[in-house]
Design a protein around this motif. Structure first.
Motif, mmCIF file in Angstrom:
data_model
loop_
_atom_site.group_PDB
_atom_site.id
_atom_site.type_symbol
_atom_site.label_atom_id
_atom_site.label_comp_id
_atom_site.label_asym_id
_atom_site.label_seq_id
_atom_site.Cartn_x
_atom_site.Cartn_y
_atom_site.Cartn_z
ATOM 1 N N TYR A 263 -32.819 27.948 -45.943
ATOM 2 C CA TYR A 263 -33.019 26.618 -45.272
ATOM 3 C C TYR A 263 -32.955 25.584 -46.305
ATOM 4 O O TYR A 263 -33.597 25.775 -47.093
ATOM 5 N N VAL A 264 -32.299 24.423 -45.922
ATOM 6 C CA VAL A 264 -32.236 23.243 -46.678
ATOM 7 C C VAL A 264 -32.517 22.019 -45.698
ATOM 8 O O VAL A 264 -31.482 22.198 -44.529
ATOM 9 N N MET A 265 -33.128 21.133 -45.859
ATOM 10 C CA MET A 265 -33.081 19.953 -44.970
ATOM 11 C C MET A 265 -32.890 18.964 -45.839
ATOM 12 O O MET A 265 -33.120 18.458 -46.751
ATOM 13 N N ALA A 266 -31.736 17.897 -44.901
ATOM 14 C CA ALA A 266 -31.237 16.742 -45.462
ATOM 15 C C ALA A 266 -31.901 15.545 -44.746
ATOM 16 O O ALA A 266 -32.016 15.758 -43.382
ATOM 17 N N VAL A 267 -32.588 14.696 -45.136
ATOM 18 C CA VAL A 267 -33.139 13.409 -44.436
ATOM 19 C C VAL A 267 -32.248 12.184 -44.874
ATOM 20 O O VAL A 267 -32.573 11.950 -46.128
ATOM 21 N N ILE A 268 -31.821 11.641 -44.050
ATOM 22 C CA ILE A 268 -31.038 10.722 -44.088
ATOM 23 C C ILE A 268 -31.438 9.640 -42.922
ATOM 24 O O ILE A 268 -32.187 9.908 -41.783
ATOM 25 N N PRO A 269 -30.937 8.230 -43.010
ATOM 26 C CA PRO A 269 -31.103 7.419 -41.861
ATOM 27 C C PRO A 269 -30.342 7.628 -40.715
ATOM 28 O O PRO A 269 -29.236 8.003 -40.916
ATOM 29 N N ALA A 270 -30.893 7.549 -39.590
ATOM 30 C CA ALA A 270 -30.251 7.667 -38.171
ATOM 31 C C ALA A 270 -28.853 6.676 -38.369
ATOM 32 O O ALA A 270 -27.917 7.262 -37.457
ATOM 33 N N SER A 271 -28.931 5.784 -38.852
ATOM 34 C CA SER A 271 -27.599 4.981 -38.897
ATOM 35 C C SER A 271 -26.290 5.581 -39.664
ATOM 36 O O SER A 271 -25.201 5.156 -39.585
ATOM 37 N N SER A 272 -26.560 6.718 -40.306
ATOM 38 C CA SER A 272 -25.585 7.035 -41.257
ATOM 39 C C SER A 272 -25.195 8.469 -40.854
ATOM 40 O O SER A 272 -25.996 9.460 -39.807
ATOM 41 N N SER A 273 -24.373 9.014 -41.443
ATOM 42 C CA SER A 273 -23.898 10.562 -41.239
ATOM 43 C C SER A 273 -24.198 11.172 -42.646
ATOM 44 O O SER A 273 -24.102 10.632 -43.693
#
Length: 158
Positions: free
Chosen positions: A55-65
């Motif tokens: 597994y890998v998790m990416a954490v980004i702003p909710a405003s982005s894709s």
């Protein structure tokens, strides 16, 4: 439900102060931002992917894709795919489906943090259910990711 047990323990272990912000039931991080009356770019959204290496998790702003090309470049893993929702419960057993906290490191998951979240004064993220966000100081949030890769992972919604 309230904050996921593993998230609560992880934040305690890291000596990080936080508050819980209750909001009406929501289905996505963007909806959570609106329901809690906070800006989408301050809400950290977790996206879980997997391949034959794990597994890998990416954490980004909710405003982005998510920019999958950036994920591939950062990890060197070209076959990562989104984890189906019915599998999320095995990786995050103390969370409601679809309410992933962005603290993959608390669950033993390799985690990538979008650089834009390192510059927020305040960060919010899913507590593990669909009715609460964790609120914390942005610098403390960024410090939680000191052992994780940081890079430009997001792009604005089209």
């Amino acid at each position: 439900m309230t904050i996921a047990a593993r998230v609560s323990q992880y934040l305690r272990d890291q000596s990080v102060d936080y508050q819980l912000v209750q909001h009406p039931h929501s289905h996505t991080s963007r909806e959570s931002a609106h329901a809690a009356h906070v800006r989408e770019d301050q809400v950290a959204k977790a996206i879980l992917m997997k391949d034959d290496q794990g597994y890998v998790m990416a954490v980004i702003p909710a405003s982005s894709s998510l920019d999958m090309r950036a994920v591939h470049e950062e990890t060197g893993r070209n076959h990562l795919e989104m984890v189906p929702e019915d599998e999320l419960g095995r990786v995050f057993p103390d969370c409601e489906l679809g309410a992933l906290p962005p603290l993959g490191q608390a669950y033993g998951v390799t985690t990538l943090l979008d650089n834009s979240l390192r510059h927020c004064d305040t960060v919010y993220f899913e507590a593990g259910d669909h009715e609460e966000l964790v609120e914390m100081d942005g610098a403390r949030f960024a410090k939680l990711f000191s052992g994780s890769h940081s890079c430009d992972l997001s792009k604005d919604w089209p």
